[in-house]
Design a protein around this motif. Structure first.
Motif, PDB file in Angstrom:
ATOM      1  N   GLN A   1       0.828  -1.206   0.000  1.00  0.00           N
ATOM      2  CA  GLN A   1       0.000   0.000   0.000  1.00  0.00           C
ATOM      3  C   GLN A   1       0.862   1.256   0.000  1.00  0.00           C
ATOM      4  O   GLN A   1       0.565   2.239  -0.700  1.00  0.00           O
ATOM      5  CB  GLN A   1      -0.911  -0.005   1.226  1.00  0.00           C
ATOM      6  CG  GLN A   1      -1.989   1.058   1.221  1.00  0.00           C
ATOM      7  CD  GLN A   1      -3.071   0.777   0.209  1.00  0.00           C
ATOM      8  OE1 GLN A   1      -3.066   1.319  -0.902  1.00  0.00           O
ATOM      9  NE2 GLN A   1      -4.018  -0.081   0.575  1.00  0.00           N
TER      10      GLN A   1
ATOM     11  N   LEU B   1      -6.837  -0.655  -3.493  1.00  0.00           N
ATOM     12  CA  LEU B   1      -7.956  -1.159  -2.703  1.00  0.00           C
ATOM     13  C   LEU B   1      -8.189  -2.660  -2.903  1.00  0.00           C
ATOM     14  O   LEU B   1      -9.080  -3.227  -2.287  1.00  0.00           O
ATOM     15  CB  LEU B   1      -9.235  -0.399  -3.064  1.00  0.00           C
ATOM     16  CG  LEU B   1      -9.252   1.100  -2.762  1.00  0.00           C
ATOM     17  CD1 LEU B   1     -10.590   1.707  -3.164  1.00  0.00           C
ATOM     18  CD2 LEU B   1      -8.977   1.372  -1.291  1.00  0.00           C
ATOM     19  N   SER B   2      -7.393  -3.278  -3.750  1.00  0.00           N
ATOM     20  CA  SER B   2      -7.638  -4.683  -4.095  1.00  0.00           C
ATOM     21  C   SER B   2      -6.770  -5.666  -3.308  1.00  0.00           C
ATOM     22  O   SER B   2      -6.836  -6.872  -3.536  1.00  0.00           O
ATOM     23  CB  SER B   2      -7.382  -4.897  -5.596  1.00  0.00           C
ATOM     24  OG  SER B   2      -6.005  -4.721  -5.904  1.00  0.00           O
TER      25      SER B   2
ATOM     26  N   LEU C   1      -8.008   4.557  -7.749  1.00  0.00           N
ATOM     27  CA  LEU C   1      -9.109   4.188  -6.856  1.00  0.00           C
ATOM     28  C   LEU C   1     -10.150   3.360  -7.600  1.00  0.00           C
ATOM     29  O   LEU C   1     -10.576   2.301  -7.127  1.00  0.00           O
ATOM     30  CB  LEU C   1      -9.745   5.452  -6.275  1.00  0.00           C
ATOM     31  CG  LEU C   1     -10.824   5.257  -5.196  1.00  0.00           C
ATOM     32  CD1 LEU C   1     -10.823   6.427  -4.229  1.00  0.00           C
ATOM     33  CD2 LEU C   1     -12.216   5.111  -5.817  1.00  0.00           C
TER      34      LEU C   1
ATOM     35  N   LEU D   1     -10.535  -0.685  -7.210  1.00  0.00           N
ATOM     36  CA  LEU D   1     -11.838  -1.072  -6.672  1.00  0.00           C
ATOM     37  C   LEU D   1     -12.480  -2.122  -7.574  1.00  0.00           C
ATOM     38  O   LEU D   1     -13.073  -3.102  -7.090  1.00  0.00           O
ATOM     39  CB  LEU D   1     -12.753   0.155  -6.554  1.00  0.00           C
ATOM     40  CG  LEU D   1     -14.114  -0.058  -5.891  1.00  0.00           C
ATOM     41  CD1 LEU D   1     -13.947  -0.540  -4.452  1.00  0.00           C
ATOM     42  CD2 LEU D   1     -14.935   1.227  -5.928  1.00  0.00           C
TER      43      LEU D   1
ATOM     44  N   THR E   1      -7.196  -4.295   3.894  1.00  0.00           N
ATOM     45  CA  THR E   1      -6.849  -3.235   2.941  1.00  0.00           C
ATOM     46  C   THR E   1      -7.049  -1.859   3.552  1.00  0.00           C
ATOM     47  O   THR E   1      -6.165  -0.991   3.471  1.00  0.00           O
ATOM     48  CB  THR E   1      -7.702  -3.359   1.658  1.00  0.00           C
ATOM     49  OG1 THR E   1      -7.423  -4.598   1.021  1.00  0.00           O
ATOM     50  CG2 THR E   1      -7.394  -2.226   0.693  1.00  0.00           C
ATOM     51  N   LEU E   2      -8.212  -1.641   4.168  1.00  0.00           N
ATOM     52  CA  LEU E   2      -8.468  -0.338   4.784  1.00  0.00           C
ATOM     53  C   LEU E   2      -7.543  -0.102   5.967  1.00  0.00           C
ATOM     54  O   LEU E   2      -7.098   1.023   6.215  1.00  0.00           O
ATOM     55  CB  LEU E   2      -9.932  -0.243   5.226  1.00  0.00           C
ATOM     56  CG  LEU E   2     -10.960  -0.105   4.098  1.00  0.00           C
ATOM     57  CD1 LEU E   2     -12.367   0.018   4.679  1.00  0.00           C
ATOM     58  CD2 LEU E   2     -10.653   1.104   3.223  1.00  0.00           C
TER      59      LEU E   2
ATOM     60  N   LEU F   1      -4.246   1.047   4.611  1.00  0.00           N
ATOM     61  CA  LEU F   1      -4.316   2.445   4.197  1.00  0.00           C
ATOM     62  C   LEU F   1      -4.263   3.361   5.417  1.00  0.00           C
ATOM     63  O   LEU F   1      -3.570   4.382   5.418  1.00  0.00           O
ATOM     64  CB  LEU F   1      -5.594   2.692   3.399  1.00  0.00           C
ATOM     65  CG  LEU F   1      -5.738   4.043   2.698  1.00  0.00           C
ATOM     66  CD1 LEU F   1      -4.579   4.274   1.736  1.00  0.00           C
ATOM     67  CD2 LEU F   1      -7.056   4.123   1.962  1.00  0.00           C
TER      68      LEU F   1
END
Length: 327
Positions: free
Chosen positions: A69, A80-81, A132, A136, A256-257, A260
């Motif tokens: 990331q 995001l994957s 993004l 996504l 993933t989040l 980030l």
């Protein structure tokens, strides 16, 4: 040709590296120390060696994904994957592992991760689209393939030798999965700091137009950036499938989040062009420590999800205040 190219990169490199020292550099390290001390006083078991090893194991998957990331964010994008790519790599790798042996399965996980990342990079570079939106979309594509290959159910038929070696094996007292995370951190750190590719990544994140005019092949290096990100996801699949003794078609969906949040919380600018792996590690430690402490004191999983959400929001706000030129 190379001389003029590096000359063009010099101003960009200086803008990246000349960052004034401030109190904010110490905020997260001090928060880590404060949290650890308070946790140790409230729950003495927190300070035990066994919990330290458990904390390191919890930290490893998030650190590995956060490395990928970070490379994407420094370039001026995001990925995001990652969790879905990790799921696909894990499912494909275990299936190949059962047919052709453990080494073939490990190579498959890395290849699936790198190739899926390359696909995202190609779409972003060739069509000049938003990372993004592309990542996504790749999230759904990779997730769908993982579900199709596995039939929508976890694969528990994982070779015992692989689980024992990677998931529960130790070297010099530390789990193998932790050593894998350390090795990958060193590799990505060297890649970003000591190679021409690393300089290109910072240059593209700092000013894409200027990077292109200075002679950097922006499209090619964008593909490489997302290949690195995908490779990190593949590495995450290796340790996660061994640790959980299964290949999950939907594995660690929140990772993933969280990656980030860790990257931005640590101090890597969302706008790109600035940041280092020390900051990434700091952000990962903060999130992992927070989760570990909440688990030890018995905080409900619902409130833990709430806490992670709040941390993500705070990370974005902190990133806004960190910028020297707010927009």
């Amino acid at each position: 040709m190379n001389t003029s190219r590096e000359a063009g990169l010099l101003p960009l490199a200086k803008t990246v590296k000349t960052k004034r020292f401030s109190l904010s550099d110490w905020m997260l390290p001090l928060l880590i120390v404060f949290t650890a001390v308070v946790a140790g006083l409230v729950q003495p078991r927190f300070m035990t060696v066994s919990n330290g090893i458990n904390l390191a194991c919890q930290l490893a998957p998030l650190l590995i994904i956060s490395l990928g990331q970070a490379v994407a964010v420094i370039r001026g994008g995001l990925d995001l994957s990652l969790s879905s790519v990790m799921s696909l790599a894990g499912v494909a790798g275990v299936m190949i592992m059962n047919q052709f042996g453990v080494p073939a399965g490990l190579v498959a996980m890395l290849l699936v991760g790198a190739l899926t990342g390359a696909a995202s990079g190609i779409l972003i570079a060739v069509f000049n689209t938003s990372p993004l939106v592309i990542t996504l979309g790749m999230l759904s594509v990779a997730q769908a393939f993982a579900l199709i290959l596995s039939g929508g159910v976890p694969i528990y038929d994982v070779p015992a030798a692989y689980i024992e070696a990677v998931g529960y094996g130790t070297v010099v007292g530390l789990p193998v999965m932790v050593w894998i995370a350390v090795a990958l951190t060193i590799l990505v750190g060297v890649l970003l700091k000591y190679t021409l590719f690393g300089r290109y990544v910072y240059a593209m994140g700092s000013n894409m137009s200027a990077a292109s005019k200075s002679g950097i092949n922006v499209k090619f290096n964008t593909v490489l950036v997302y290949m690195v990100s995908g490779l990190c996801a593949g590495t995450g699949a290796i340790i996660l499938t061994a640790w959980t003794s299964s290949a999950q078609p939907i594995a660690a969906a929140n990772l993933t989040l969280q990656s980030l949040a860790a990257v931005v919380l640590g101090g890597v600018a969302l706008t790109g062009g600035a940041g280092n792996l020390r900051q990434v590690i700091t952000g990962v430690v903060v999130l992992t420590l927070l989760s570990n402490v909440m688990n030890m004191v018995g905080v409900s999983a619902y409130y833990q999800t709430l806490a992670v959400g709040i941390v993500i929001i705070l990370a974005v706000i902190l990133d806004r205040f960190r910028r020297q030129d707010p927009r």
